[in-house]
Structure formats: C-alpha cells, structure tokens
Design a protein around this motif. Structure first.
Motif, mmCIF file in Angstrom:
data_model
loop_
_atom_site.group_PDB
_atom_site.id
_atom_site.type_symbol
_atom_site.label_atom_id
_atom_site.label_comp_id
_atom_site.label_asym_id
_atom_site.label_seq_id
_atom_site.Cartn_x
_atom_site.Cartn_y
_atom_site.Cartn_z
ATOM 1 N N ASP A 308 -18.089 -2.752 43.039
ATOM 2 C CA ASP A 308 -16.747 -3.206 42.679
ATOM 3 C C ASP A 308 -16.531 -3.072 41.172
ATOM 4 O OD1 ASP A 308 -16.985 -6.097 41.403
ATOM 5 O OD2 ASP A 308 -18.469 -5.898 43.023
ATOM 6 N N GLU A 309 -15.247 -2.937 40.845
ATOM 7 C CA GLU A 309 -14.875 -2.624 39.462
ATOM 8 C C GLU A 309 -15.395 -3.651 38.460
ATOM 9 O OE1 GLU A 309 -10.925 -2.144 36.804
ATOM 10 O OE2 GLU A 309 -10.640 -2.215 38.969
ATOM 11 N N ALA A 310 -15.344 -4.923 38.858
ATOM 12 C CA ALA A 310 -15.746 -5.987 37.934
ATOM 13 C C ALA A 310 -17.239 -5.893 37.605
ATOM 14 C CB ALA A 310 -15.430 -7.348 38.546
ATOM 15 N N SER A 311 -18.065 -5.665 38.625
ATOM 16 C CA SER A 311 -19.515 -5.567 38.371
ATOM 17 C C SER A 311 -19.829 -4.362 37.505
ATOM 18 C CB SER A 311 -20.317 -5.427 39.659
ATOM 19 O OG SER A 311 -19.842 -6.266 40.638
ATOM 20 N N LEU A 312 -19.110 -3.258 37.798
ATOM 21 C CA LEU A 312 -19.354 -2.049 37.017
ATOM 22 C C LEU A 312 -18.948 -2.278 35.563
ATOM 23 C CD1 LEU A 312 -20.422 0.790 37.371
ATOM 24 C CD2 LEU A 312 -18.142 1.555 37.952
ATOM 25 N N SER A 313 -17.807 -2.881 35.394
ATOM 26 C CA SER A 313 -17.291 -3.142 34.059
ATOM 27 C C SER A 313 -18.253 -4.055 33.284
ATOM 28 C CB SER A 313 -15.919 -3.777 34.214
ATOM 29 O OG SER A 313 -15.364 -3.991 32.994
ATOM 30 N N GLU A 314 -18.762 -5.065 33.974
ATOM 31 C CA GLU A 314 -19.718 -5.997 33.359
ATOM 32 C C GLU A 314 -21.004 -5.256 32.950
ATOM 33 O OE1 GLU A 314 -19.759 -9.092 32.436
ATOM 34 O OE2 GLU A 314 -21.944 -9.223 32.123
ATOM 35 N N ALA A 315 -21.492 -4.419 33.865
ATOM 36 C CA ALA A 315 -22.742 -3.688 33.582
ATOM 37 C C ALA A 315 -22.562 -2.675 32.463
ATOM 38 C CB ALA A 315 -23.240 -2.994 34.841
ATOM 39 N N LEU A 316 -21.301 -2.239 32.259
ATOM 40 C CA LEU A 316 -21.040 -1.246 31.206
ATOM 41 C C LEU A 316 -20.782 -1.886 29.850
ATOM 42 C CD1 LEU A 316 -18.534 1.085 33.074
ATOM 43 C CD2 LEU A 316 -20.703 1.825 32.135
ATOM 44 N N SER A 317 -20.654 -3.201 29.813
ATOM 45 C CA SER A 317 -20.290 -3.878 28.561
ATOM 46 C C SER A 317 -21.260 -3.521 27.455
ATOM 47 C CB SER A 317 -20.350 -5.384 28.744
ATOM 48 O OG SER A 317 -19.358 -5.751 29.627
ATOM 49 N N ASP A 326 -17.830 -1.051 20.470
ATOM 50 C CA ASP A 326 -17.581 0.298 20.950
ATOM 51 C C ASP A 326 -18.747 0.856 21.753
ATOM 52 O OD1 ASP A 326 -15.143 0.343 19.713
ATOM 53 O OD2 ASP A 326 -15.967 1.083 17.823
ATOM 54 N N ILE A 327 -18.383 1.684 22.700
ATOM 55 C CA ILE A 327 -19.409 2.396 23.457
ATOM 56 C C ILE A 327 -19.279 3.876 23.122
ATOM 57 C CG2 ILE A 327 -20.114 3.075 25.794
ATOM 58 C CD1 ILE A 327 -19.695 0.336 26.718
ATOM 59 N N HIS A 328 -20.399 4.505 22.829
ATOM 60 C CA HIS A 328 -20.378 5.937 22.539
ATOM 61 C C HIS A 328 -20.552 6.682 23.854
ATOM 62 C CE1 HIS A 328 -21.530 4.133 18.713
ATOM 63 N NE2 HIS A 328 -21.037 5.205 18.137
ATOM 64 N N LEU A 329 -19.454 7.238 24.358
ATOM 65 C CA LEU A 329 -19.559 8.003 25.604
ATOM 66 C C LEU A 329 -19.823 9.461 25.255
ATOM 67 C CD1 LEU A 329 -16.502 6.836 27.745
ATOM 68 C CD2 LEU A 329 -18.913 6.305 28.130
ATOM 69 N N LYS A 345 -14.004 -1.520 25.037
ATOM 70 C CA LYS A 345 -14.040 -2.042 26.402
ATOM 71 C C LYS A 345 -12.759 -1.739 27.170
ATOM 72 C CE LYS A 345 -16.055 -5.745 28.342
ATOM 73 N NZ LYS A 345 -16.506 -7.115 28.544
ATOM 74 N N LYS A 346 -11.600 -1.772 26.413
ATOM 75 C CA LYS A 346 -10.324 -1.608 27.097
ATOM 76 C C LYS A 346 -10.168 -0.188 27.663
ATOM 77 C CE LYS A 346 -7.548 -3.872 24.256
ATOM 78 N NZ LYS A 346 -6.896 -3.202 23.176
ATOM 79 N N ASN A 347 -10.392 0.812 26.770
ATOM 80 C CA ASN A 347 -10.166 2.153 27.326
ATOM 81 C C ASN A 347 -11.342 2.697 28.133
ATOM 82 O OD1 ASN A 347 -11.739 3.114 25.210
ATOM 83 N ND2 ASN A 347 -9.964 3.570 23.935
ATOM 84 N N LEU A 348 -12.402 1.888 28.200
ATOM 85 C CA LEU A 348 -13.513 2.264 29.079
ATOM 86 C C LEU A 348 -13.065 2.213 30.543
ATOM 87 C CD1 LEU A 348 -16.480 3.011 28.696
ATOM 88 C CD2 LEU A 348 -17.066 0.633 29.058
ATOM 89 N N LYS A 349 -12.101 1.332 30.809
ATOM 90 C CA LYS A 349 -11.585 1.182 32.181
ATOM 91 C C LYS A 349 -11.086 2.507 32.745
ATOM 92 C CE LYS A 349 -10.036 -3.521 33.133
ATOM 93 N NZ LYS A 349 -11.031 -3.878 34.044
ATOM 94 N N GLU A 350 -10.466 3.309 31.862
ATOM 95 C CA GLU A 350 -9.957 4.608 32.318
ATOM 96 C C GLU A 350 -11.067 5.445 32.929
ATOM 97 O OE1 GLU A 350 -7.353 6.916 29.539
ATOM 98 O OE2 GLU A 350 -8.445 5.650 28.115
#
Ligand code: GLY
Length: 359
Positions: A308-317, A326-329, A345-350
C-alpha cells in the motif's frame, strides 16, 4: 589474468581477476603480508566448500593461519559478532602488521573490512569475494559497515583493502538464485554507464555468458573504479551506483530483508523507477521494456509487489543516512546514461503512484 588498479589520493590497490586464483593465493598475498600471521574471516557455507584448500595453500607459503567461521547471512553483520571477531584477533595476538582476509560474500566483506578499519585503529586486509554481487560491487570501493537493529550499514567507514582477488571459478558453486542476485548489479552497471555491456547481456546466451564472465566482471569493476576515483566518499557521482536502490531498499525493508535478495529488490526498483521516469518524460521511451526483458532473462523479478502507498511512502522516507529531506533518485536518460534527480518527500509521491500502475 585481468587486472586494474584503484587509484585514490591516499591509497592505490589492484583488483586481480583470474580463474582458480585461490589455488595459488598463498603466493599472491606474499607482497601484502609483512609478518607471518593471517586471520581469514569466512562463513560456514564458503568454509565447507573452499576453507581447507585455502588454509593449506596459505600455510604452504609459510603463514600461520587462524580461521573465523561465521553464520551465513545478514545477522552476522552486527556489533555483537564484530566484538567476537575482535576477541579472536586478540587471542591470536594479531598486530598492526598482520593481515586479515575477507573470504565470502558482501556480509563477510563489509564486516571484515570494518573490523580491519577499527581493530588497533586499522590493520591491513584483503578481499577475496566469493559471490557475484561481492565480485562486481561490494568488495571494491572501501565501504565497510555493520548493521544496527534500526537499519542496515548505520555504523561503518571508508577503508580500502590492500588488494582484491576475484576468482570467477567460485561462481560455479553459487545457487542459481544468487547468481541472478549478482546479475541485477551487472545489469545496473549497463543501465547507468555502459549501453554496450547492456546490449551484450541482451545478446549472450547462457553458455556464452559463462565463458565471458571474466570480461563482464572486469567491465563492472572498471565502471566502479571510475566512479569511486571521481567520488570516493559518496557525495556526488557515486550515488549513481544507487540506481534502483531507493525503491529496492524500501522493498527489502518492508519484507524485513527476508523475501527478496538485495539484487531482486534492486531489479524491481530499476524497472519501477524507469517506468515512472519514462512516463514523466525524463527517459527515452522503450527503456523500461528493455530493462524488464533483461531482468526476465536472468530470472529476476520486475514488478513492484502489492504494497500500500502509505507503507511504501514510509519506507522511502529520507533516513538517517540521507542529507536533509531530499532523496537523490537516480534516473536514466537512456540505457547507459544516468543522472541524479533531487526529490523531496512531496514530489517523491509522483514516483509512487501513476495511473494504471499498481502499488
Ligand atoms: N555499493 C555502492 C557503493 O559502493 O557505493
């Protein structure tokens, strides 16, 4: 024999790739040993296959050898096991002029490297990587670490070996799943820096692949050499080596490092991020499809599991090792051309949800 040198401001060391090199390892390590004591750190699986032969060969060159045998797996990369290693080194009266050898996969290499970096404030060590993932990646470049219960590699240092001896013959005893695990990192090198390597992997059949393995390992080591020489401390270019790792690490973490091997998780991460970046127009069309086909060829997964999106988002924090929020993608322009894209974090959702993509 194939070889190359890692040349850094404070150190320089050879990487030697040679079939059956472990059968003459006693002679090969002579230039790196000032005294007669050698401690080998390995795991029970590697020991059962190659331990006796390795010890006998090193003893034949006049060394006094002690072997430390650990349980295979990530749990051995802990502060508790590290302390046991220090104690064994003390009991064997190891000094700063004696030599430590890491003989195993990534876990053994990382732990032994960190023991070497810290015992008596630093003793020399040599890497003899036995898994494909360690031969093409973790044995080179000086990253050493242990895990804490809060996360992987949270305590570590940059500490380089005196030499790396790679024996491609050892890969014959790898289980197919762990050969594929290493192939994910080989594919990664093609994606980030070498379209020719990528095309070669697309063309070679299984038999040809085995006979070209020395050159493929050399090519990966050359790419890593160039990157590490440009950015030893992981502040810029070296981050390109993390292609596929942002989502890969999240998947590993969500499944508690049990369901997916590192390479399998990276495989999923490479396909996912490239699918997204293609949709967003950063990446040449058709790139994700080529990655997917190559992953299938090497029995690697490509679809992000149903998380689920929330778990993924949490694990990506961003974690303790990130810089700020910032995350370096790492994204591809095309196969062989990579770049770093800063996402908060915000545009990581995309990169998580897009129409038609199941997460
Ligand atoms: N394994 C990634 C690095 O060495 O930076």
């Amino acid at each position: 024999m194939l070889s190359l040198n890692i040349d850094l401001p404070d150190t320089s060391y050879p990487i030697i790739i040679e079939k059956d090199i472990i059968k003459k390892i006693g002679k090969k390590i002579l230039p790196y040993a000032q005294r007669k004591k050698i401690v080998i750190v390995t795991d029970k699986n590697v020991d059962a296959l190659y331990g006796d032969a390795l010890i006998q060969n090193i003893e034949k060159s006049g060394f006094q050898v002690h072997l430390i045998r650990l349980y295979p797996g990530e749990n051995s990369k802990s502060l508790g096991v590290l302390e046991c290693v220090y104690k064994e080194l003390l009991n064997f009266d190891m000094t700063k002029s004696d030599l430590l050898i890491a003989f195993g996969g990534g876990v053994i290499g990382d732990l032994t490297g960190f023991a070497a970096a810290t015992f008596l404030r630093g003793i020399p060590f040599i890497q003899i990587p036995t898994s494909l993932i360690a031969q093409v990646d973790s044995s080179i470049g000086g990253k050493t670490a242990v895990n804490l219960k809060e996360g992987k590699n949270l305590v570590g240092s940059f500490y380089h070996p005196r030499a790396v001896f790679i024996d491609p013959q050892l890969l014959h005893s790898l289980k197919p799943r762990f050969f594929s695990d290493g192939m994910a990192e080989v594919i990664k090198y093609g994606c980030i820096k070498d379209s020719e390597l990528f095309s070669k992997l697309e063309t070679l059949n299984q038999k040809q692949l085995i006979s070209h393995m020395d050159e493929i390992i050399l090519r990966c080591c050359e790419i890593k050499k160039r990157i590490v020489e440009e950015d030893e401390k992981d502040e810029s270019t070296r981050m390109l080596l993390n292609f596929g790792h942002t989502f890969g690490h999240a998947v590993e973490k969500i499944y508690h490092y049990k369901k997916y091997t590192h390479g399998e998780a990276v495989a999923v991460g490479m396909y996912h991020i490239t699918g997204k970046s293609e949709e967003m127009g950063y990446t040449q069309k058709g790139t994700a499809e080529r990655i997917k086909n190559l992953l299938i060829k090497f029995n690697l997964p490509f679809n992000l599991p149903d998380i689920d999106e929330a778990s993924l988002s949490e694990a990506l924090s961003p974690d303790k090792k990130s810089r700020g929020n910032d995350i370096h993608l790492v994204l591809l322009k095309a196969i062989g051309e990579s770049f770093i894209h800063l996402a908060d974090k915000k545009n990581l959702k995309e990169f998580i949800i897009k129409e038609g993509v199941k997460v």
